[in-house]
Scaffold this active site. Structure first.
Site, PDB file in Angstrom:
ATOM      1  CD  GLU A 194     -73.859 117.571  32.928  1.00 44.63           C
ATOM      2  OE1 GLU A 194     -73.728 117.983  34.155  1.00 44.63           O
ATOM      3  OE2 GLU A 194     -73.341 118.259  31.892  1.00 44.63           O
TER       4      GLU A 194
ATOM      5  CD  GLU B  64     -75.561 134.116  30.327  1.00 48.37           C
ATOM      6  OE1 GLU B  64     -75.183 135.176  30.058  1.00 48.37           O
ATOM      7  OE2 GLU B  64     -74.993 133.048  30.468  1.00 48.37           O
TER       8      GLU B  64
ATOM      9  CD  GLU C 143     -72.605 132.565  33.829  1.00 46.15           C
ATOM     10  OE1 GLU C 143     -71.910 132.471  34.646  1.00 46.15           O
ATOM     11  OE2 GLU C 143     -72.281 132.907  32.618  1.00 46.15           O
TER      12      GLU C 143
ATOM     13  CE  LYS D  50     -69.803 128.946  35.405  1.00 42.85           C
ATOM     14  NZ  LYS D  50     -70.389 128.759  34.311  1.00 42.85           N
TER      15      LYS D  50
END
EC number: 6.4.1.3
Lengths: 510, 681
Positions: free
Chosen positions: B200, B275, B288, B116
């Protein structure tokens, strides 16, 4: 003249009122329909022809002479179900609680006599408080007159009882001698002695529902063959059953147009039998896939589930099915399942209904409770029933057919006409492990040797071919072609005729 | 090109790959575990090799076993499908060492995208849009506001050590950012003893949209549009479609180009999927990359006409892509519904067992795939396409060892509306018995207003079905059409009954024209006027419906046309009527004469027993153990008993605190579904 005709209309109106509006409402409030409403639902629209509408009782004791309602608590007559004649009596709870008097019994006897004479089924809708106490022994005599006719009609015309209210004491024995008993859940019960008497005599406290409700009789006692949610459903299902039955023992079972391919192949049956011989599977899937239109009328669905009994059609014609159910007790035979199936087989034989037997049976259930309960004689009932049956008999062994149970389940030796086996069939005295441990007792200590012997035994006997070599199996068939093969077999048996030696009657181990 | 490929997978994807390989004239090798001895992929392949016992970790994902199968059969390439070894770089390595082609990307790409953090870093370097955020330590509220402004509102303020929603705040402006920072920090300190905070971007109305890319080993890469996969249940995709009803051409292009850039950055070859999460303003952020063929690839194939498996095999064989970006045209609309062996009425409890009936709707070929000659398998042509990718068959088994997916049902049509309608009919035509399955739920989604308008987010199922799924209430028009069909069908069935032998001549039963149809709590008196082609069913308010169709008594599927529109019903038997399943509803439909209906109305309504205070057996099985006693108080989540079904032990737990009042079953008892195991006070 008009007045005279009017007089008939008026009297009819009175008769149709039964016990009057108030009692009709009381009946409705209990979730029950009246005797006449039930007949309307049972028979084709406007087909009912009534007898003895104006019959009244002759009792003069206890002031009874002051109340002489028309019909005397039972509506009788004939009509049609899908155009086929049936006789019917329907007890009217709104009149003296549907109690049975001498004249009430006479009405029932009259239609039963006609039914036997004219070859049509008798359907009794029971909703009665019991004997007409005021009439004393005359009422008891009335019961016995009905009993005698039930006995004489048995095996001549189908008799169906629907218990739609109370049915207690001597009254239970008339339905008990009919071919099928159905009950309505929550509004019917049957017992020889009621909860009060039970309490007095045995100190047992039990409700009427627990003692003799639909659940008790369909699951525990097997007195009833089925139970339905309400009057409407029960009567619709009786109509459905009648569609399967011949009108009498001189007729072939009915045939109706069907929308299904007799040669229909069912590829999925090739994988019905699981890899592991001890894994159960649902035999009902096979029944539904053999039957026309997957239509199956199951009898005694909730009792002795290790055997399945009921009616299907093949090419439009009724066939009785008896099948071991591996899902329950591995499909073994025991006291209950033998009794259940034996009675069903005898019904089919009595009324010329061909029998299809689907076999996956590991044997008889062992144990003291079985032996003490007389499994020998109960098991023999099924054996006897199959052996004496002269109707077309087609048998398919899907998996296990072990030991004496193999013989019992409509084997070739009991005059089975077509005995088929799937390639997965194992026709043997017993399972490989058990057999090996007997034959090779000397090697019992040596696990390796026993395993090898077991393997040998399996290779030699765990298949249908040993039996096929001897002709005990007529043909080993592909599972997917079962419907086709069975349909052709029954087609080939349409003119089957065999006769048992003359006898007064047999002596089946009751 | 290869002569023989091995498919290192099972189920529908193995079958799917075999179909294309066969079309390309390539021999196929299947592998199978003990549980799959009779599986469809084994039957379809030219050869099959046994590779171990049922659990995947002893068979399908044991590299040595697969390598042995390759050696034995001389396969020159391996298609890994999805799952199992498809994203296992060690497998790719082993193949490389053995000189066998891997139908997938190079192992470096698998590794890079498999992590990731690494993948996000690579994405950022390749200028792919990622979720903006600040990972460093934030000193005070002022800095938090400054960072929030840089990111752009709304933002999510999160405790580094956080979890379960604790220490988490969403801020839409400076003031909220200031407050949120402080309260998050306090909460984090007290809850986790760690007050580090990061910020975020908060993605509102998130959608899951992914881009299909295809790259060769010669530096060419293209994207094949997107797939909208927002309808998910607990991260399991349920419904996918292509294109997305949400994207515009500019966004599609931007996403596509970034996806290709990312693929190129890692030297990607073969088919892959990037994605993204997309917010309500069409801002998109990289999530990802899946370095394999996706489950939902058929929708892309259906609108682009590209056989992705064929392309993967060709790329693996060293060929150059024969299509350029300019050749990629999105044509029409495709929808995929995943059929799972999960019972929607039992909170999607997995269901296993024998498929006593499995009859998917007939496949129909249409659209770009057909035009390009890439339709796999045989199917008649039609205006809209139906495609069913599956690995099972009637009489087969859904085993406990693998994915509970039964089939992927896809439809294609020129427009989204038509594709949805085709899907509704396809779902209604899908006959599936023997196990619990999600067909009714899928039908419900296809009729959901938010799905119809395309107004969906990844929270669709959680928001629209918060208490699970308990069936569908059909709208009046559909209900009337079903009622009209049932009346017409019942009449036909009753007429047949009157044709039984042994009738009294000249006194036959006449089947009438007036009926009362009861369903979903409503009763409709109707009159049927039948002619040679069908029936006109008139309701008491004067409205009428024209019903035609070739149903005969006993048919389990009724393909009717009502008022000129198709209506497909699954028909079962009940006393005095039918069990009808259609459009996600499961109805008991009674058809009675007016007099029968009048009398039926007198019957007391029998309420099903209150099961809220009972433990019901969720599957047919054997009681292995009962953990509680009568009178015992049990806590929520406490084990009550263990039921063994299909060799698997299922522990049944208390749903709430309660006292056991009765135990009806003991060890060794064999129970059916819904048998009462125990009761509570």
């Amino acid at each position: 003249m008009k007045d005279i005709l009017q007089e008939l209309d008026d009297r009819r109106d009175v008769a149709r009122q039964g016990g009057g509006q108030k009692r009709i409402e009381a009946q409705h409030s209990k979730g029950k329909l009246t005797a006449r409403e039930r007949i309307e639902l049972l028979l084709d629209e406007d087909s009912f022809e009534e007898f003895d509408m104006f019959k009244t009782h002759r009792c003069t004791d206890f002031g009874m002479e002051k109340q002489k309602p028309y019909g005397d608590g039972v509506v009788t007559g004939w009509g049609t179900i899908n155009g086929r004649m049936v006789y019917v009596f329907s007890q009217d709870f709104t009149v003296f609680g549907g109690s049975l008097s001498e004249t009430h019994a006479e009405k029932i006897c009259k239609i039963m006599d006609m039914a036997v004479q004219n070859g049509a089924p008798v359907i009794g809708l029971n909703d009665s408080g019991g004997a007409r106490i005021q009439e004393g022994v005359a009422s008891l005599a009335g019961y016995a007159d009905v009993f005698q006719r039930n006995i004489m009609a048995s095996g001549v015309v189908p008799q169906i009882s629907v218990i739609m209210g109370p049915c207690a004491g001597g009254a239970v024995y008339s339905p008990a001698m009919t071919d099928f008993i159905f009950m309505v859940k929550d509004s019917s019960y049957m017992f020889v002695t009621g909860p009060d008497v039970v309490k007095t005599v045995t100190n047992e406290v039990v409700t009427a529902e627990e003692l003799g409700g639909a659940s008790t009789h369909t699951k525990k006692s097997s007195v009833a063959d089925g139970a339905f949610d309400n009057d409407v459903e029960a009567l619709a299902e009786v109509r459905r059953l009648v569609d399967f039955l011949p009108l009498n023992n001189r007729e072939k079972p009915p045939v109706r147009p069907f929308f299904d391919e007799p040669g229909r192949l069912e590829e999925s049956l090739d994988t019905l039998i699981p890899e592991n011989a001890n894994t159960p599977y649902d035999m009902k899937e096979l029944i539904l896939k053999i039957a026309d239109e997957a239509d199956f009328y199951e009898i005694q669905e909730d009792f002795a589930k290790n055997i399945i009994t009921g009616f299907i059609r093949i090419e439009g014609q009724t066939v009785g099915v008896v099948a071991n159910q591996p899902m329950v007790l591995a499909g073994c035979l025991d006291i209950d399942s033998s009794r259940k199936a034996a009675r069903f087989v005898r019904f089919c034989d009595a009324f010329e209904i061909p029998i299809l037997t689907l076999v996956d049976v590991p044997g008889f259930l062992p144990g003291t409770s079985q032996e003490y309960g007389g499994v020998i004689k109960h098991g023999a009932k099924l054996l006897f029933a199959y052996g004496e049956a002269t109707v077309p008999k087609v048998t398919v062994i899907t998996r296990k057919a072990y030991g004496g149970a193999y013989d019992v389940m409509a084997s070739k030796h009991l005059r089975g006409d077509f005995n088929y086996a799937w390639p997965t069939a194992e026709i043997a005295v017993m399972g490989a492990k058990g057999a090996t441990e007997i034959i090779h007792r000397a090697d019992l200590g040596d696990a390796e040797k026993i395993a090898a012997h077991t393997k040998d035994y399996e290779d030699r006997f765990a298949n249908p071919f040993v039996a096929a070599e001897r002709g005990f199996i007529d043909e080993v068939i592909m599972p997917h072609s079962t419907r086709k093969r069975v349909a052709r077999a029954f087609a080939a048996l349409r003119n089957k005729k065999i006769r048992n030696p003359w006898k007064k009657h047999d002596n089946i181990p009751l | 090109m290869f002569n023989k490929i091995l498919i290192a997978n099972r189920g529908e994807i193995a079958c799917r790959v075999i179909k294309t390989a066969r079309k390309m004239g390539i021999q196929t090798v299947a592998i199978y575990s003990d549980a799959d001895k009779n599986a469809l992929h084994v039957q379809m392949a030219d050869e099959a090799v046994h590779i171990g016992p049922p659990p995947a970790n002893q068979s399908y994902i044991v590299i040595d076993n697969v390598m042995r199968a390759i050696k034995e059969t001389g396969a020159e390439a391996v298609h890994p499908g999805y799952g199992f070894l498809s994203e296992n770089s060690k497998f790719a390595e082993a193949l490389e060492a053995a000189g066998v082609a891997f139908v997938g990307p190079p192992k470096g790409a698998i590794e890079a995208m498999g992590d990731k953090i690494t993948s996000k870093k690579i994405a950022q370097e390749a200028e792919v849009s990622t979720v903006p955020g600040y990972m460093g330590l934030i000193e005070d509220a002022d800095e938090a506001v400054k960072i929030s402004n840089e990111i752009g509102y709304p933002v999510m303020i999160k405790a580094s050590a956080g979890g379960g929603g604790k220490g988490m705040r969403i801020a839409w402006n400076d003031e909220e950012a200031r407050e949120g920072f402080q309260s998050s920090k306090n909460e984090a300190a007290s809850s986790f003893g760690d007050d580090r905070i990061f910020i975020e971007k908060f993605v509102t109305q998130p959608r899951h949209i992914e881009i299909q890319v295809l790259c060769d080993a010669h530096g060419n890469g293209i994207y094949l549009g997107e797939r909208e996969c927002s309808i998910q249940r607990r991260n399991q995709k349920v419904v996918e479609e292509a294109p997305s009803p949400f994207l515009d051409e500019a966004t599609r292009k931007a996403m596509g180009e970034q996806a290709v850039a990312l693929a190129k950055a890692v030297g990607y070859t073969s088919a892959g999927t990037v994605e993204f999460i997309v917010d309500g303003q069409k801002n998109f952020y990289f999530l990802e990359m899946n370095t394999r063929l996706q489950v939902e690839h058929p929708v892309t194939e259906l609108i682009t006409g590209v056989d992705l498996v064929e392309q993967m095999i060709r790329v693996a064989g060293g060929e150059k892509l024969s299509i350029t970006q300019a050749d990629v045209k999105l044509n029409g609309w495709a929808i995929e519904n995943r059929l799972y062996a999960e019972d929607p009425y039992r909170n999607f409890l997995p269901s296993i067992g024998r498929l006593s009936m499995y009859r998917p709707p007939a496949e129909i070929a249409a659209g770009p795939l057909l035009r390009n000659g890439k339709w796999q398998g045989e199917a008649p042509e039609g205006p809209t396409a139906v495609r069913n990718d599956t690995g099972v068959y009637e009489g087969g088994e859904i085993s406990m060892y693998y994915d509970p997916m039964i089939a992927k049902l896809c439809t294609w049509a020129p427009t989204r509306e038509e594709a949805i309608e085709a899907m509704r009919i396809a779902l209604d035509s899908f006959e599936l018995e023997g196990i619990g399955h999600n067909l009714p739920f899928l039908s419900a989604v296809m009729d959901h207003p938010k799905f119809i308008t395309g107004d969906i987010t990844t929270a669709f199922i959680a928001e629209e079905y918060p208490d699970g799924f308990d069936g569908v209430e059909l709208p009046e028009l559909t209900l009337r059409r079903i009622a009209a069909s049932a009346a017409a069908m019942h009449r036909v069935a009753e007429i047949r009954r009157t044709r039984v032998s042994g009738r009294m001549d000249n006194h036959e039963r006449r089947v009438g024209t007036d009926w009362v149809v009861s369903l979903q709590g409503e009763s409709f008196p109707v009159t049927i006027a039948a002619d040679h082609d069908g029936s006109t069913v008139t309701f008491s308010d004067g409205s009428s419906h024209r019903v035609t169709g070739a149903w005969t008594p006993g048919d389990s599927l009724a393909e009717m046309t009502v008022d000129g529109e198709p209506l497909v019903l699954k028909v079962g038997k009940i006393t005095g009527g039918f069990r009808i399943r259609s459009r996600g509803a499961d109805l008991k439909v009674h058809v009675r004469t007016p007099r029968q209906a009048e009398l039926a109305a007198l019957m007391p309504e029998k309420l099903p027993p209150d099961t809220s205070k009972m433990l019901l057996c969720p599957m047919p099985g054997l009681i292995v153990k009962v953990d509680v006693e009568v009178g015992q108080e049990v806590q929520e989540g406490q084990a009550l008993c263990t039921v063994e079904a299909m060799k698997m032990e299922n522990i049944l737990r208390a749903e709430k605190r309660a006292v056991v009042s009765k135990i009806n079953a003991g060890p060794g008892d064999s129970l059916a579904v819904d048998d009462v195991i125990m009761e509570f006070e």
